[in-house]
Scaffold this motif. Structure first.
Motif, PDB file in Angstrom:
ATOM      1  N   ASP A 177       0.804  -1.208   0.000  1.00 32.66           N
ATOM      2  CA  ASP A 177       0.000   0.000   0.000  1.00 32.66           C
ATOM      3  C   ASP A 177       0.844   1.268   0.000  1.00 32.66           C
ATOM      4  O   ASP A 177       0.310   2.358  -0.097  1.00 32.66           O
ATOM      5  N   LYS A 178       2.147   1.139   0.123  1.00 26.23           N
ATOM      6  CA  LYS A 178       3.033   2.302   0.153  1.00 26.23           C
ATOM      7  C   LYS A 178       3.097   2.918  -1.248  1.00 26.23           C
ATOM      8  O   LYS A 178       3.311   2.225  -2.234  1.00 26.23           O
ATOM      9  N   PRO A 179       2.887   4.238  -1.350  1.00 27.33           N
ATOM     10  CA  PRO A 179       2.975   4.874  -2.666  1.00 27.33           C
ATOM     11  C   PRO A 179       4.374   4.719  -3.251  1.00 27.33           C
ATOM     12  O   PRO A 179       5.360   4.622  -2.521  1.00 27.33           O
ATOM     13  N   ILE A 180       4.451   4.729  -4.578  1.00 27.38           N
ATOM     14  CA  ILE A 180       5.750   4.575  -5.240  1.00 27.38           C
ATOM     15  C   ILE A 180       6.656   5.757  -4.932  1.00 27.38           C
ATOM     16  O   ILE A 180       7.849   5.600  -4.720  1.00 27.38           O
ATOM     17  N   PHE A 181       6.085   6.975  -4.895  1.00 27.00           N
ATOM     18  CA  PHE A 181       6.896   8.164  -4.630  1.00 27.00           C
ATOM     19  C   PHE A 181       6.598   8.658  -3.221  1.00 27.00           C
ATOM     20  O   PHE A 181       5.744   9.494  -2.996  1.00 27.00           O
ATOM     21  N   SER A 182       7.308   8.086  -2.275  1.00 31.85           N
ATOM     22  CA  SER A 182       7.112   8.419  -0.873  1.00 31.85           C
ATOM     23  C   SER A 182       8.468   8.675  -0.233  1.00 31.85           C
ATOM     24  O   SER A 182       9.386   7.865  -0.363  1.00 31.85           O
ATOM     25  N   LEU A 183       8.585   9.824   0.422  1.00 30.09           N
ATOM     26  CA  LEU A 183       9.822  10.182   1.116  1.00 30.09           C
ATOM     27  C   LEU A 183       9.464  10.621   2.537  1.00 30.09           C
ATOM     28  O   LEU A 183       9.403  11.820   2.823  1.00 30.09           O
ATOM     29  N   PRO A 184       9.209   9.662   3.425  1.00 31.07           N
ATOM     30  CA  PRO A 184       8.791  10.038   4.778  1.00 31.07           C
ATOM     31  C   PRO A 184       9.929  10.668   5.580  1.00 31.07           C
ATOM     32  O   PRO A 184      11.088  10.277   5.456  1.00 31.07           O
ATOM     33  N   VAL A 185       9.553  11.674   6.368  1.00 29.27           N
ATOM     34  CA  VAL A 185      10.490  12.344   7.255  1.00 29.27           C
ATOM     35  C   VAL A 185       9.824  12.440   8.620  1.00 29.27           C
ATOM     36  O   VAL A 185       8.707  12.947   8.729  1.00 29.27           O
ATOM     37  N   HIS A 186      10.502  11.948   9.646  1.00 33.72           N
ATOM     38  CA  HIS A 186       9.951  11.965  11.006  1.00 33.72           C
ATOM     39  C   HIS A 186      10.409  13.232  11.729  1.00 33.72           C
ATOM     40  O   HIS A 186      11.513  13.730  11.498  1.00 33.72           O
ATOM     41  N   VAL A 187       9.559  13.746  12.585  1.00 31.05           N
ATOM     42  CA  VAL A 187       9.849  14.967  13.349  1.00 31.05           C
ATOM     43  C   VAL A 187      11.201  14.864  14.045  1.00 31.05           C
ATOM     44  O   VAL A 187      11.982  15.827  14.061  1.00 31.05           O
ATOM     45  N   HIS A 188      11.515  13.707  14.589  1.00 35.83           N
ATOM     46  CA  HIS A 188      12.748  13.548  15.357  1.00 35.83           C
ATOM     47  C   HIS A 188      14.008  13.548  14.485  1.00 35.83           C
ATOM     48  O   HIS A 188      15.115  13.645  15.008  1.00 35.83           O
ATOM     49  N   GLU A 189      13.856  13.441  13.157  1.00 33.50           N
ATOM     50  CA  GLU A 189      15.004  13.482  12.246  1.00 33.50           C
ATOM     51  C   GLU A 189      15.460  14.912  11.944  1.00 33.50           C
ATOM     52  O   GLU A 189      16.511  15.113  11.349  1.00 33.50           O
ATOM     53  N   ILE A 190      14.659  15.904  12.333  1.00 33.02           N
ATOM     54  CA  ILE A 190      14.933  17.287  11.962  1.00 33.02           C
ATOM     55  C   ILE A 190      15.555  18.028  13.143  1.00 33.02           C
ATOM     56  O   ILE A 190      14.931  18.185  14.195  1.00 33.02           O
ATOM     57  N   GLU A 231       5.156  12.148  11.350  1.00 30.26           N
ATOM     58  CA  GLU A 231       5.948  12.249  10.134  1.00 30.26           C
ATOM     59  C   GLU A 231       5.160  12.866   8.986  1.00 30.26           C
ATOM     60  O   GLU A 231       3.928  12.875   8.987  1.00 30.26           O
ATOM     61  N   ILE A 232       5.913  13.397   8.042  1.00 29.19           N
ATOM     62  CA  ILE A 232       5.355  13.944   6.823  1.00 29.19           C
ATOM     63  C   ILE A 232       5.939  13.179   5.643  1.00 29.19           C
ATOM     64  O   ILE A 232       6.949  12.480   5.791  1.00 29.19           O
ATOM     65  N   ASP A 233       5.329  13.312   4.481  1.00 30.53           N
ATOM     66  CA  ASP A 233       5.808  12.633   3.284  1.00 30.53           C
ATOM     67  C   ASP A 233       6.197  13.682   2.249  1.00 30.53           C
ATOM     68  O   ASP A 233       5.330  14.340   1.666  1.00 30.53           O
ATOM     69  N   LEU A 234       7.501  13.868   2.052  1.00 28.89           N
ATOM     70  CA  LEU A 234       7.966  14.869   1.098  1.00 28.89           C
ATOM     71  C   LEU A 234       7.550  14.513  -0.330  1.00 28.89           C
ATOM     72  O   LEU A 234       7.304  15.409  -1.146  1.00 28.89           O
ATOM     73  N   GLY A 235       7.421  13.242  -0.641  1.00 31.36           N
ATOM     74  CA  GLY A 235       6.953  12.829  -1.973  1.00 31.36           C
ATOM     75  C   GLY A 235       5.537  13.324  -2.223  1.00 31.36           C
ATOM     76  O   GLY A 235       5.227  13.844  -3.290  1.00 31.36           O
ATOM     77  N   ALA A 236       4.680  13.178  -1.232  1.00 29.09           N
ATOM     78  CA  ALA A 236       3.298  13.657  -1.359  1.00 29.09           C
ATOM     79  C   ALA A 236       3.254  15.173  -1.458  1.00 29.09           C
ATOM     80  O   ALA A 236       2.453  15.732  -2.214  1.00 29.09           O
ATOM     81  N   ILE A 237       4.112  15.859  -0.715  1.00 28.14           N
ATOM     82  CA  ILE A 237       4.159  17.325  -0.759  1.00 28.14           C
ATOM     83  C   ILE A 237       4.616  17.792  -2.138  1.00 28.14           C
ATOM     84  O   ILE A 237       4.024  18.707  -2.725  1.00 28.14           O
ATOM     85  N   ILE A 238       5.636  17.169  -2.691  1.00 31.80           N
ATOM     86  CA  ILE A 238       6.123  17.522  -4.024  1.00 31.80           C
ATOM     87  C   ILE A 238       5.017  17.317  -5.056  1.00 31.80           C
ATOM     88  O   ILE A 238       4.758  18.184  -5.896  1.00 31.80           O
ATOM     89  N   THR A 239       4.345  16.190  -4.988  1.00 29.74           N
ATOM     90  CA  THR A 239       3.255  15.893  -5.924  1.00 29.74           C
ATOM     91  C   THR A 239       2.131  16.912  -5.793  1.00 29.74           C
ATOM     92  O   THR A 239       1.606  17.414  -6.789  1.00 29.74           O
ATOM     93  N   GLU A 240       1.754  17.247  -4.553  1.00 37.71           N
ATOM     94  CA  GLU A 240       0.665  18.202  -4.322  1.00 37.71           C
ATOM     95  C   GLU A 240       1.005  19.586  -4.878  1.00 37.71           C
ATOM     96  O   GLU A 240       0.184  20.201  -5.574  1.00 37.71           O
ATOM     97  N   PHE A 241       2.202  20.083  -4.600  1.00 30.12           N
ATOM     98  CA  PHE A 241       2.551  21.424  -5.055  1.00 30.12           C
ATOM     99  C   PHE A 241       2.776  21.474  -6.570  1.00 30.12           C
ATOM    100  O   PHE A 241       2.509  22.496  -7.201  1.00 30.12           O
TER     101      PHE A 241
END
Length: 176
Positions: free
Chosen positions: A4-17, A127-137
């Motif tokens: 179920d994981k999208p092909i273009f997914s770049l998850p980033v967790h709050v604790h990584e920043i 966490e957020i998904d940078l892949g989803a953000i890129i696709t949305e914008f």
């Protein structure tokens, strides 16, 4: 077993920043570009990337800023011909555990000031998904009615006899 994981997914967790933020220079693979093109209904995407900065937002949220850039193929709404175009889309979005769910219903009466800053989006699972953000914008930056450069729409000459009022005029003139 399905994935179920999208092909273009770049998850980033709050604790990584870190507190100073983290820069991401993202390039995509061909399968990722194909998946985004399919999702957005585009004939193709030759290049897709982003330069993003993810910073902490409030106590346990994240803010993402930067630019998405793409070289893609669109279909002209006038000639139905495919053509290449480039897109540069600014990114500015915030996430917070107490933010608004973008998929939730809302009451238009609650929108007191349409010029006010949007509330942060809902951060779930930390966490957020940078892949989803890129696709949305990228999707938000696309022209909904793309035209190939140099192509203009010219309305066909109207035949007055095809007017809905032509029949009424014929009836009116018949009685004379």
């Amino acid at each position: 077993m399905s994935n179920d994981k999208p092909i273009f997914s770049l998850p980033v967790h709050v604790h990584e920043i870190p507190g100073s933020g983290r820069h991401f220079n993202i390039t995509t693979t061909e399968p990722e570009r194909e998946a985004v093109a399919h999702q957005l209904g585009l004939p193709g995407i030759a290049e897709l990337g982003a330069k993003l900065v993810v910073k902490p937002f409030r106590k346990d949220g994240l803010a993402v800023g930067g630019t998405v850039h793409a070289r893609l193929t669109q279909t002209c709404v006038v000639s139905a011909e495919d053509f290449e175009s480039t897109v540069e889309a600014p990114v500015d979005i915030r996430f917070s555990p107490d933010g608004k769910d973008p998929n939730a219903d809302f009451d238009l009466a609650e929108l007191n000031d349409p010029e006010a800053e949007d509330p942060p989006d809902l951060l779930t699972g930390g966490e957020i998904d940078l892949g989803a953000i890129i696709t949305e914008f990228l999707a938000l930056a696309l022209d909904p009615y793309p035209r190939k450069p140099g192509i203009d729409f010219e309305a066909p000459e109207e035949d007055p006899s095809l007017s809905p009022f032509a029949a009424l005029n014929a009836l009116k003139n018949k009685g004379r």
